[in-house]
Design a protein around this motif. Structure first.
Motif, PDB file in Angstrom:
ATOM      1  N   CYS A 308     -52.962  -4.360  -7.177  1.00 39.45           N
ATOM      2  CA  CYS A 308     -54.086  -4.248  -7.893  1.00 39.45           C
ATOM      3  C   CYS A 308     -54.756  -5.743  -7.485  1.00 39.45           C
ATOM      4  O   CYS A 308     -54.350  -6.464  -6.452  1.00 39.45           O
ATOM      5  CB  CYS A 308     -54.135  -4.362  -9.486  1.00 39.45           C
ATOM      6  SG  CYS A 308     -53.275  -5.766 -10.005  1.00 39.45           S
ATOM      7  N   SER A 309     -56.227  -6.034  -7.755  1.00 35.05           N
ATOM      8  CA  SER A 309     -56.713  -7.115  -7.549  1.00 35.05           C
ATOM      9  C   SER A 309     -57.021  -7.945  -8.717  1.00 35.05           C
ATOM     10  O   SER A 309     -56.372  -7.518  -9.959  1.00 35.05           O
ATOM     11  CB  SER A 309     -58.056  -6.731  -6.665  1.00 35.05           C
ATOM     12  OG  SER A 309     -58.366  -8.063  -6.108  1.00 35.05           O
ATOM     13  N   THR A 310     -57.766  -8.995  -8.773  1.00 30.93           N
ATOM     14  CA  THR A 310     -58.098  -9.881  -9.872  1.00 30.93           C
ATOM     15  C   THR A 310     -59.665 -10.318  -9.859  1.00 30.93           C
ATOM     16  O   THR A 310     -60.191 -10.646  -8.842  1.00 30.93           O
ATOM     17  CB  THR A 310     -57.292 -11.071  -9.952  1.00 30.93           C
ATOM     18  OG1 THR A 310     -57.209 -11.809  -8.724  1.00 30.93           O
ATOM     19  CG2 THR A 310     -55.765 -10.718 -10.337  1.00 30.93           C
ATOM     20  N   PHE A 311     -60.004 -10.416 -11.033  1.00 29.02           N
ATOM     21  CA  PHE A 311     -61.198 -11.080 -11.178  1.00 29.02           C
ATOM     22  C   PHE A 311     -60.742 -12.472 -11.929  1.00 29.02           C
ATOM     23  O   PHE A 311     -60.351 -12.279 -12.923  1.00 29.02           O
ATOM     24  CB  PHE A 311     -62.376 -10.179 -12.010  1.00 29.02           C
ATOM     25  CG  PHE A 311     -63.568 -10.968 -12.332  1.00 29.02           C
ATOM     26  CD1 PHE A 311     -64.776 -11.014 -11.494  1.00 29.02           C
ATOM     27  CD2 PHE A 311     -63.916 -11.303 -13.571  1.00 29.02           C
ATOM     28  CE1 PHE A 311     -65.847 -11.528 -11.561  1.00 29.02           C
ATOM     29  CE2 PHE A 311     -64.985 -11.800 -13.998  1.00 29.02           C
ATOM     30  CZ  PHE A 311     -66.358 -11.928 -12.924  1.00 29.02           C
ATOM     31  N   ILE A 312     -61.420 -13.514 -11.367  1.00 29.19           N
ATOM     32  CA  ILE A 312     -61.077 -14.971 -12.254  1.00 29.19           C
ATOM     33  C   ILE A 312     -62.521 -15.613 -12.511  1.00 29.19           C
ATOM     34  O   ILE A 312     -63.358 -15.584 -11.751  1.00 29.19           O
ATOM     35  CB  ILE A 312     -60.341 -15.770 -11.213  1.00 29.19           C
ATOM     36  CG1 ILE A 312     -59.104 -15.123 -10.674  1.00 29.19           C
ATOM     37  CG2 ILE A 312     -59.957 -17.091 -11.835  1.00 29.19           C
ATOM     38  CD1 ILE A 312     -58.238 -15.919  -9.757  1.00 29.19           C
ATOM     39  N   ILE A 313     -62.397 -16.098 -13.869  1.00 28.23           N
ATOM     40  CA  ILE A 313     -63.689 -16.879 -14.150  1.00 28.23           C
ATOM     41  C   ILE A 313     -62.835 -18.229 -14.233  1.00 28.23           C
ATOM     42  O   ILE A 313     -62.004 -18.477 -14.751  1.00 28.23           O
ATOM     43  CB  ILE A 313     -64.021 -16.350 -15.607  1.00 28.23           C
ATOM     44  CG1 ILE A 313     -64.469 -14.854 -15.430  1.00 28.23           C
ATOM     45  CG2 ILE A 313     -65.378 -17.252 -16.036  1.00 28.23           C
ATOM     46  CD1 ILE A 313     -64.687 -14.371 -17.254  1.00 28.23           C
ATOM     47  N   PRO A 348     -62.001  -3.028 -16.754  1.00 27.60           N
ATOM     48  CA  PRO A 348     -61.822  -3.112 -18.237  1.00 27.60           C
ATOM     49  C   PRO A 348     -62.554  -3.279 -19.160  1.00 27.60           C
ATOM     50  O   PRO A 348     -63.496  -3.863 -18.888  1.00 27.60           O
ATOM     51  CB  PRO A 348     -60.588  -4.164 -18.206  1.00 27.60           C
ATOM     52  CG  PRO A 348     -60.824  -4.759 -17.107  1.00 27.60           C
ATOM     53  CD  PRO A 348     -61.539  -4.205 -16.174  1.00 27.60           C
ATOM     54  N   THR A 349     -62.526  -2.597 -20.463  1.00 26.25           N
ATOM     55  CA  THR A 349     -63.820  -2.702 -21.260  1.00 26.25           C
ATOM     56  C   THR A 349     -63.121  -3.719 -22.107  1.00 26.25           C
ATOM     57  O   THR A 349     -64.026  -4.333 -22.973  1.00 26.25           O
ATOM     58  CB  THR A 349     -64.116  -1.411 -21.939  1.00 26.25           C
ATOM     59  OG1 THR A 349     -63.097  -0.914 -22.239  1.00 26.25           O
ATOM     60  CG2 THR A 349     -64.907  -0.634 -21.021  1.00 26.25           C
ATOM     61  N   ALA A 350     -61.714  -3.835 -22.627  1.00 28.23           N
ATOM     62  CA  ALA A 350     -61.350  -4.792 -23.366  1.00 28.23           C
ATOM     63  C   ALA A 350     -60.165  -5.308 -22.808  1.00 28.23           C
ATOM     64  O   ALA A 350     -58.919  -5.052 -22.909  1.00 28.23           O
ATOM     65  CB  ALA A 350     -60.878  -3.812 -24.718  1.00 28.23           C
ATOM     66  N   PRO A 351     -60.621  -6.116 -21.826  1.00 28.84           N
ATOM     67  CA  PRO A 351     -59.514  -6.754 -21.077  1.00 28.84           C
ATOM     68  C   PRO A 351     -58.346  -7.597 -21.466  1.00 28.84           C
ATOM     69  O   PRO A 351     -58.850  -8.503 -22.525  1.00 28.84           O
ATOM     70  CB  PRO A 351     -60.527  -7.696 -19.930  1.00 28.84           C
ATOM     71  CG  PRO A 351     -61.509  -8.076 -20.714  1.00 28.84           C
ATOM     72  CD  PRO A 351     -61.807  -6.987 -21.594  1.00 28.84           C
ATOM     73  N   SER A 352     -57.189  -7.380 -21.233  1.00 31.45           N
ATOM     74  CA  SER A 352     -56.242  -8.624 -21.596  1.00 31.45           C
ATOM     75  C   SER A 352     -56.095  -9.570 -20.478  1.00 31.45           C
ATOM     76  O   SER A 352     -56.602  -8.957 -19.260  1.00 31.45           O
ATOM     77  CB  SER A 352     -54.842  -7.865 -21.858  1.00 31.45           C
ATOM     78  OG  SER A 352     -54.834  -6.858 -22.941  1.00 31.45           O
ATOM     79  N   ASN A 399     -68.725 -11.021 -19.502  1.00 35.70           N
ATOM     80  CA  ASN A 399     -69.211 -11.016 -21.109  1.00 35.70           C
ATOM     81  C   ASN A 399     -68.203 -10.309 -21.726  1.00 35.70           C
ATOM     82  O   ASN A 399     -67.812 -10.826 -22.954  1.00 35.70           O
ATOM     83  CB  ASN A 399     -70.293 -10.243 -20.927  1.00 35.70           C
ATOM     84  CG  ASN A 399     -71.829 -11.126 -20.430  1.00 35.70           C
ATOM     85  OD1 ASN A 399     -71.496 -12.242 -20.348  1.00 35.70           O
ATOM     86  ND2 ASN A 399     -72.806 -10.295 -20.329  1.00 35.70           N
ATOM     87  N   ASN A 400     -67.455  -9.302 -21.148  1.00 37.71           N
ATOM     88  CA  ASN A 400     -66.270  -8.757 -22.034  1.00 37.71           C
ATOM     89  C   ASN A 400     -65.415  -9.722 -22.195  1.00 37.71           C
ATOM     90  O   ASN A 400     -64.522  -9.833 -23.363  1.00 37.71           O
ATOM     91  CB  ASN A 400     -65.884  -7.284 -21.223  1.00 37.71           C
ATOM     92  CG  ASN A 400     -66.661  -6.272 -21.469  1.00 37.71           C
ATOM     93  OD1 ASN A 400     -67.362  -6.357 -22.477  1.00 37.71           O
ATOM     94  ND2 ASN A 400     -66.458  -5.313 -20.519  1.00 37.71           N
ATOM     95  N   THR A 401     -65.012 -10.466 -21.243  1.00 36.05           N
ATOM     96  CA  THR A 401     -64.007 -11.551 -21.111  1.00 36.05           C
ATOM     97  C   THR A 401     -64.151 -12.641 -22.381  1.00 36.05           C
ATOM     98  O   THR A 401     -63.382 -12.976 -22.870  1.00 36.05           O
ATOM     99  CB  THR A 401     -63.617 -11.929 -19.869  1.00 36.05           C
ATOM    100  OG1 THR A 401     -63.419 -10.802 -19.089  1.00 36.05           O
ATOM    101  CG2 THR A 401     -62.442 -12.982 -19.842  1.00 36.05           C
ATOM    102  N   ILE A 402     -65.324 -13.122 -22.024  1.00 37.64           N
ATOM    103  CA  ILE A 402     -65.633 -14.384 -22.899  1.00 37.64           C
ATOM    104  C   ILE A 402     -65.840 -13.841 -24.217  1.00 37.64           C
ATOM    105  O   ILE A 402     -65.473 -14.728 -25.234  1.00 37.64           O
ATOM    106  CB  ILE A 402     -67.068 -15.031 -22.501  1.00 37.64           C
ATOM    107  CG1 ILE A 402     -67.023 -15.628 -20.956  1.00 37.64           C
ATOM    108  CG2 ILE A 402     -67.388 -16.115 -23.427  1.00 37.64           C
ATOM    109  CD1 ILE A 402     -66.192 -16.770 -20.654  1.00 37.64           C
TER     110      ILE A 402
END
Ligand SMILES: Cc1cc2nc3c(=O)[nH]c(=O)nc-3n(C[C@H](O)[C@H](O)[C@H](O)COP(=O)(O)OP(=O)(O)OC[C@H]3O[C@@H](n4cnc5c(N)ncnc54)[C@H](O)[C@@H]3O)c2cc1C
Length: 494
Positions: A308-313, A348-352, A399-402
């Motif tokens: 898989c990949s990743t999205f990083i903030i 993901p809509t509710a990311p862990s 926004n989902n993550t924050i």
């Protein structure tokens, strides 16, 4: 005369192989397409904040040290390791959090606060996986498998059975630990190699187990200090690293790799060529003729499985957050569903997520009274072309993550204290580092793509051509890639 080695790429694999070969008397030249070295293990500096671009969790400290002792260097002249304790702070969406400490006494207290049954199960799991790790380390991680006989000999088959990898990580974890919160904490870490804990082989439960039994460490200055240390040692040995140098082709003559050609048509010749560029990318783009790809033709690459990949903030914060530890996890609602999304092409809509806050213990990464915080969310790789990566995607994930992050007690005001913010997407991994399909961890380490079945370190089709890095044996992760550099050096020395 000295033998010469050309290394394509200055990732962890390329740099550590360079140092090992230099110490064996090779003349080594490394060529890197980016203007900085380190590959995915890179750094993002935006004063007063310093972020590790990707890798941050330092497991298997001994392997990091071994690269230096291999070259007869004292690692203490190059690196400063700091203990991380608790290894993890794990937050849950319902407001509960647990600290997983190195100290077994306080760990047991935490586990017993869940239930005595789970505490006993947790210790049994540690013990079982520890035994498997010792077998895997002796028989698979530290060995190369060039021929079927190397792998299919009775002792290897017996060892493979003893590692009992055939169940999934989740199945093994849930056999011993019944509490869902503890299960999710353990499952999340099995994700670190980019494979689903609900589908991938149970051997990856060794990730949480090694972290607990051998501890986690931080390098002063962040993981990028390791890259800088390798660079210094390479220069001390007289090796060269050329940046902004995009290799276009591996030159092959009479079945032998003889050099490289750059995008600007410059030719450099060498006795051995080692590609640290992602293996499937190397096959797809740097080796031009199908005759030289062995079995890794376009058709084969298309049918392989990718991580898989990743999205990083990355957040630069103007306030201290003592509620956070260095390594933190946030386990959201619908954990399994949202993790599965990363492997089925859905955002993901509710990311862990994993939260890295090195400035909890390392002031050298910041010049103000604040924090550097990286938030890492698992997302689909670019082979899922139903996800379009653009500003809207970034905003949606951000926004989902924050909003989940603000659920953590004490972090409610985090948005008001952001003074720097940026993102890393699968697209960046592809464009910047030629990560094939924008994956985070290269070829997925499924059972069919590990050990003998993973791309080998030495080309079967072309003489004097070698590979090192995440997508070849033994697999992804900084410490495992460091092992890959040891094995490839052994092959070259043969
Ligand atoms: C988000 C994320 C988080 C991670 N977290 C951790 C962690 O906490 N702990 C851990 O141990 N591991 C972690 N990893 C894994 C770890 O970062 C990688 O396994 C490791 O950095 C890979 O190193 P490598 O040498 O295989 O390849 P790379 O880092 O990909 O290096 C390959 C190099 O080759 C260069 N290159 C490619 N093509 C060319 C060309 N044509 N010409 C010249 N140069 C070229 C690239 O620019 C790059 O510098 C993480 C990875 C990601 C993406």
């Amino acid at each position: 005369m000295k033998k010469s080695a050309i290394i394509i790429g200055s990732g962890i694999g390329g740099l550590s192989t360079a140092l090992r070969l230099l110490s064996k008397g090779f003349d080594v030249k490394v060529y890197e397409k980016q203007n900085t070295i380190g590959g995915k293990t890179n750094q993002l500096v935006n004063e007063p904040f310093t972020f590790d671009l990707t890798a941050s969790i330092l497991m298997n400290k001994e392997i990091y040290k071994e690269v230096f002792s291999y070259a007869n260097l004292d690692y203490k002249d190059y690196l400063e390791f700091m203990k991380v304790d608790p290894t993890y702070r794990c937050f849950y969406h319902d407001g509960i959090h647990y600290d997983f400490t190195r100290d077994i006494v306080s760990l047991i207290k935490t586990l017993e606060s869940v239930s005595v049954k789970d505490s006993i199960g947790y210790i049994k799991l540690l013990s079982e996986v520890y035994e498997r790790y010792i077998i895997a380390n002796d028989h698979f991680l530290q060995k190369t498998f060039k021929n079927p006989v190397d792998f299919f000999k009775p002792s290897s088959i017996m060892s493979a059975f003893k590692t009992k990898t055939f169940s999934t990580s989740y199945e093994l974890i849930s056999k011993y630990v019944k509490d869902e919160k503890l299960q999710n904490f353990l499952c999340y870490q099995a994700l670190y190699v980019g494979i689903s804990p609900f589908e991938g082989p149970s051997i990856y439960t060794l990730v949480p187990v090694i972290s607990q039994l051998y501890g986690l460490w931080h390098l002063k200055g962040g993981m990028y200090s390791y890259v800088k240390a390798l660079e210094k040692a390479i220069h001390n040995f007289g090796g060269t690293i050329t940046t902004n140098y995009n290799v276009d082709e591996i030159l092959i003559s009479d079945g032998k790799a003889v050099g490289i050609k750059s995008k600007d048509n410059e030719i450099v010749l060498g006795d051995v060529i080692i590609s640290n560029a992602d293996f499937p990318y190397t096959m797809d783009s740097l080796i031009k003729s199908d005759n030289h790809k062995g079995k890794y033709t376009a058709n084969k690459l298309e049918n392989m499985k990718y991580s898989c990949s990743t999205f990083i903030i990355y957040l630069g914060l103007k306030k201290k957050y003592p509620q956070l530890s260095v390594h933190n996890l946030y386990i959201n609602i619908n954990f399994k569903e949202n993790i599965d999304f990363a492997f089925t092409g859905i955002l993901p809509t509710a990311p862990s997520f994993y939260l890295y806050c090195p400035t909890r213990i390392d002031n050298s990464m910041i010049n103000i009274n604040g924090e550097c915080l990286s938030i890492v969310v698992r997302v689909p790789n670019l082979f899922f072309n139903n996800v379009i990566w653009n500003e809207n995607t970034d905003r949606f994930l951000r926004n989902n993550t924050i909003s989940a992050l603000k659920n953590i007690q004490g972090l409610e005001d985090i948005e008001e204290n952001i003074v720097y913010e940026s993102y890393l997407t699968p697209h960046d991994l592809k464009v910047d580092f030629n990560s094939y399909g924008g994956t985070a961890f290269g070829l997925s380490p499924t059972l069919n793509q590990t050990n003998y079945f993973r791309p080998h370190l030495k080309s079967n089709a072309v003489k004097n051509l070698y590979f090192v890095g995440s997508s070849v044996h033994p697999g992804p992760g900084v410490s495992i890639v460091l092992l890959s550099s040891k094995l490839v050096t052994q092959e070259i020395m043969k």
